[in-house]
Design a protein around this motif. Structure first.
Motif, PDB file in Angstrom:
ATOM      1  N   THR A 107      15.780   3.398 -10.684  1.00 17.83           N
ATOM      2  CA  THR A 107      15.725   3.033  -9.266  1.00 17.83           C
ATOM      3  C   THR A 107      14.699   1.969  -8.961  1.00 17.83           C
ATOM      4  OG1 THR A 107      14.053   4.703  -8.715  1.00 17.83           O
ATOM      5  CG2 THR A 107      16.370   5.377  -8.605  1.00 17.83           C
ATOM      6  N   GLY A 108      13.774   1.703  -9.883  1.00 18.52           N
ATOM      7  CA  GLY A 108      12.664   0.858  -9.510  1.00 18.52           C
ATOM      8  C   GLY A 108      12.591  -0.499 -10.140  1.00 18.52           C
ATOM      9  N   GLY A 109      13.585  -0.854 -10.971  1.00 19.32           N
ATOM     10  CA  GLY A 109      13.528  -2.169 -11.588  1.00 19.32           C
ATOM     11  C   GLY A 109      12.429  -2.236 -12.627  1.00 19.32           C
TER      12      GLY A 109
ATOM     13  N   TYR B  30      12.766  12.095  -8.542  1.00 14.17           N
ATOM     14  CA  TYR B  30      11.565  11.288  -8.716  1.00 14.17           C
ATOM     15  C   TYR B  30      10.528  11.680  -7.675  1.00 14.17           C
ATOM     16  CZ  TYR B  30      13.934   8.240  -5.245  1.00 14.17           C
ATOM     17  OH  TYR B  30      14.595   7.728  -4.153  1.00 14.17           O
ATOM     18  N   SER B  31       9.279  11.624  -8.082  1.00 14.94           N
ATOM     19  CA  SER B  31       8.191  12.029  -7.188  1.00 14.94           C
ATOM     20  C   SER B  31       8.016  11.005  -6.079  1.00 14.94           C
ATOM     21  CB  SER B  31       6.884  12.189  -7.963  1.00 14.94           C
ATOM     22  OG  SER B  31       6.481  10.958  -8.545  1.00 14.94           O
ATOM     23  N   ALA B  32       7.486  11.468  -4.954  1.00 15.79           N
ATOM     24  CA  ALA B  32       7.318  10.598  -3.792  1.00 15.79           C
ATOM     25  C   ALA B  32       6.068  11.018  -3.029  1.00 15.79           C
ATOM     26  CB  ALA B  32       8.538  10.699  -2.880  1.00 15.79           C
ATOM     27  N   ARG B  33       5.583  10.088  -2.216  1.00 14.42           N
ATOM     28  CA  ARG B  33       4.424  10.339  -1.352  1.00 14.42           C
ATOM     29  C   ARG B  33       3.263  10.940  -2.144  1.00 14.42           C
ATOM     30  NH1 ARG B  33       6.344   8.783   3.237  1.00 14.42           N
ATOM     31  NH2 ARG B  33       8.423   9.343   3.983  1.00 14.42           N
ATOM     32  N   ASN B  34       2.844  10.179  -3.152  1.00 19.13           N
ATOM     33  CA  ASN B  34       1.713  10.585  -3.991  1.00 19.13           C
ATOM     34  C   ASN B  34       1.911  11.960  -4.601  1.00 19.13           C
ATOM     35  OD1 ASN B  34       0.260   8.161  -3.445  1.00 19.13           O
ATOM     36  ND2 ASN B  34      -0.386   9.022  -1.483  1.00 19.13           N
TER      37      ASN B  34
ATOM     38  N   GLU C 177       8.406  -1.543  -4.481  1.00 24.19           N
ATOM     39  CA  GLU C 177       9.288  -0.396  -4.312  1.00 24.19           C
ATOM     40  C   GLU C 177       8.586   0.603  -3.395  1.00 24.19           C
ATOM     41  OE1 GLU C 177      11.828   2.440  -7.230  1.00 24.19           O
ATOM     42  OE2 GLU C 177       9.657   2.797  -7.231  1.00 24.19           O
ATOM     43  N   LEU C 178       9.243   0.968  -2.308  1.00 21.97           N
ATOM     44  CA  LEU C 178       8.715   1.959  -1.385  1.00 21.97           C
ATOM     45  C   LEU C 178       9.864   2.763  -0.812  1.00 21.97           C
ATOM     46  CD1 LEU C 178       7.635   0.292   1.997  1.00 21.97           C
ATOM     47  CD2 LEU C 178       9.146  -0.802   0.363  1.00 21.97           C
TER      48      LEU C 178
ATOM     49  N   GLY D 219       0.804  -1.218   0.000  1.00 21.61           N
ATOM     50  CA  GLY D 219       0.000   0.000   0.000  1.00 21.61           C
ATOM     51  C   GLY D 219       0.836   1.268   0.000  1.00 21.61           C
ATOM     52  N   LEU D 220       2.099   1.160   0.394  1.00 21.05           N
ATOM     53  CA  LEU D 220       2.981   2.322   0.452  1.00 21.05           C
ATOM     54  C   LEU D 220       3.929   2.411  -0.741  1.00 21.05           C
ATOM     55  CD1 LEU D 220       3.925   2.110   4.236  1.00 21.05           C
ATOM     56  CD2 LEU D 220       2.500   3.871   3.159  1.00 21.05           C
ATOM     57  N   ARG D 221       3.741   1.561  -1.736  1.00 19.78           N
ATOM     58  CA  ARG D 221       4.662   1.543  -2.867  1.00 19.78           C
ATOM     59  C   ARG D 221       4.673   2.896  -3.590  1.00 19.78           C
ATOM     60  NH1 ARG D 221      -0.096  -0.466  -4.199  1.00 19.78           N
ATOM     61  NH2 ARG D 221      -0.898  -0.329  -6.331  1.00 19.78           N
ATOM     62  N   THR D 222       5.767   3.176  -4.251  1.00 16.12           N
ATOM     63  CA  THR D 222       5.934   4.475  -4.899  1.00 16.12           C
ATOM     64  C   THR D 222       5.014   4.640  -6.110  1.00 16.12           C
ATOM     65  OG1 THR D 222       7.698   3.657  -6.345  1.00 16.12           O
ATOM     66  CG2 THR D 222       8.348   4.577  -4.191  1.00 16.12           C
TER      67      THR D 222
END
Length: 376
Positions: free
Chosen positions: A91-93, A209-213, A101-102, A64-67
Motif C-alpha cells: 500500500t505504501g510504494g 497494517y498499523s495506523a496512528r502510531n 503516505e498518510l 507529520g501525519l505520515r504512516t
C-alpha cells in the motif's frame, strides 16, 4: 463574485474549495454525511501533487501525519512468515521516498481545517435536482431548500450524484476492474509496529497494517469476481459476501470478520474507473473520482484528485475578467490541460490486475511527474 456549490467534502472537493476561495469565489460544500467521512485506506501524495500541498501550506503538516510504515510481510494461512520487504509495501510504494503516505481521513481533516473558516459547509444534505435558468443554476436540496449558484462542481466520488443528474447513468462511464475490496478500522490486535502483514489465499487476500502510531490498525479484505454486482449502499449484502468468500481461507480472517461488523467506518466497493469524453456540461463540472476515477489500484487516485482540483480552480481564475468568469472556457481549458495526464494515470492499473505486466518503477515515476503545474 462567482458563487460556487461543490458536492462532496472529498479530497477533490475541499481542495477545489480552497483554491476557488483563494481566487475570490464564494464557495459552499454540500456533503451527504453528518460530518467528515471517516475511514479509508492509507493514501499516497506523489510528485507534482506534493507541490499542490506545498502551495496550500499543508505539505509539512501532511508529512507529520505520515504512516511511517517500515515494511511488509507475507504470511501463510497459519501466520508463518514467508517473506518480508523493507524497501516497498503493497500500500505504501517505495519506503523512504519523497512521497507522503498518510491516512485518508487525516488528509481530509487537514483540508477541512484549511477551508472551514472561508467555506460554507452543508452537512447531512445532498442535491436533489439542478436547473439552469439561463442566468444561474437553481439547486434543490434534499432538505427542500432551493438556492442559486453560478457554478456547480461534482466532487462526489465514483458514484457521483451530480454526474448522474447531469450526464446520465453511471453505466455509461464506469469500467469495472473485477476486484472487490473492503477496508475498516480494527484494534492493533497483531501488535504491528509500523508494519503491514498480508496473506494471499486461493481466491482472496487479507491484510492488516498499523495506523496512528500503532494505536490502531486498518484491515483490508479483497477478492476477484468480474461478474459480481453488489449495491455499494447494501452493507448487509457486503458483509454476507465477504463472510462467504473468506470462509476457510485461513490466517486471521475469522477475527477480521468479527471486527468488520462492528466497524463504524466499514467501506466496500468494486475497484472501477470512470472514463468520460468531457467533464463539464453547461454550468456543471466534475473533479476527482466523479469525472475520472483512476481507482486505488493505480496508486494515484489522491494525487490526481489534488492536481485536478488545483487545475480546475486555476483555469476558472484564468478565464475570469472584470469579475466575470467565462466558465465554458475555463472548463474547456481544464479538460485540455489535464485529460492526457488522467489517461496516463488510469493506465497504471495494468500493474495491479491479474495478467498485467509489471510496470517498472522508472516508468511509474515518469508518468507521475509528467505534468507541469502552472502558477495561476
Amino acid at each position: 463574485m462567482t458563487d460556487v456549490l461543490i458536492s462532496g467534502a472529498s479530497v477533490a472537493g475541499m481542495t477545489t474549495a480552497y483554491w476557488l476561495t483563494q481566487h475570490g469565489c464564494s464557495v459552499a460544500v454540500v456533503e451527504r454525511s453528518l460530518g467528515l467521512r471517516r475511514g479509508g485506506q492509507a493514501i499516497d501524495v506523489r510528485g507534482p501533487a506534493l507541490t499542490v500541498l506545498e502551495r496550500m501550506s499543508l505539505r509539512s503538516a501532511a508529512y507529520g501525519l505520515r504512516t511511517r510504515i517500515r515494511g511488509a510481510s507475507v504470511v501463510d494461512r497459519d501466520g508463518n512468515e514467508l517473506s518480508r520487504d523493507t524497501e516497498s509495501t503493497p500500500t505504501g510504494g517505495v519506503i523512504d521516498s519523497a512521497d507522503i503516505e498518510l491516512l485518508r481521513d487525516d488528509l481530509i481533516e487537514l483540508l477541512y481545517d484549511a477551508t472551514k473558516l472561508s467555506v460554507e459547509y452543508l452537512f447531512y444534505d445532498s442535491i436533489a435536482s439542478l436547473d439552469d435558468d439561463g442566468t444561474a443554476m437553481a439547486v434543490t436540496f434534499d432538505r427542500g431548500d432551493v438556492r442559486k449558484f453560478d457554478l456547480v462542481i461534482g466532487a462526489d466520488g465514483l458514484h457521483s450524484n451530480v454526474r448522474g443528474l447531469v450526464f446520465g447513468s453511471e453505466e455509461q462511464f464506469i469500467e469495472r476492474l473485477g476486484t472487490h475490496a473492503a477496508i475498516f478500522t480494527v484494534p492493533n490486535f497483531l501488535q504491528l509496529d509500523y508494519w503491514q502483514t498480508w496473506h494471499y489465499g486461493d481466491s482472496t487476500m487479507a491484510g492488516v497494517y498499523s495506523a496512528r502510531n500503532n494505536t490502531e490498525a486498518r484491515a483490508m479484505l479483497g477478492f476477484m469476481d468480474t461478474d459480481l454486482r453488489i449495491d455499494y449502499r447494501d452493507t448487509e449484502a457486503q458483509f454476507a459476501e465477504l463472510e462467504r468468500r473468506m470462509a476457510g481461507e485461513g490466517w486471521v480472517r475469522p477475527q477480521l470478520l468479527e471486527y468488520m461488523r462492528d466497524a463504524s467506518d466499514f467501506y466496500f466497493d468494486e475497484m472501477s474507473q470512470i472514463k468520460m469524453d468531457r467533464w463539464s456540461k453547461g454550468r456543471v463540472a466534475l473533479v476527482g473520482d466523479a469525472g475520472y476515477c483512476c481507482s486505488p489500484l493505480s496508486g494515484q487516485g489522491t494525487s490526481v484528485a489534488l492536481l485536478g482540483a488545483y487545475i480546475l480552480a486555476g483555469e476558472l481564475k484564468a478565464a475570469t475578467q472584470d469579475g466575470v468568469v467565462d466558465y465554458e472556457l475555463g472548463f474547456a481549458n481544464y479538460h485540455k490541460e489535464f485529460n492526457d495526464y488522467v489517461k496516463r494515470n488510469q493506465w497504471l492499473v495494468v500493474d495491479n490486475i491479474p495478467g498485467g505486466a509489471p510496470i517498472p518503477q522508472e516508468v511509474f515515476d515518469r508518468i507521475v511527474s509528467s505534468i507541469t503545474l502552472k502558477d495561476y
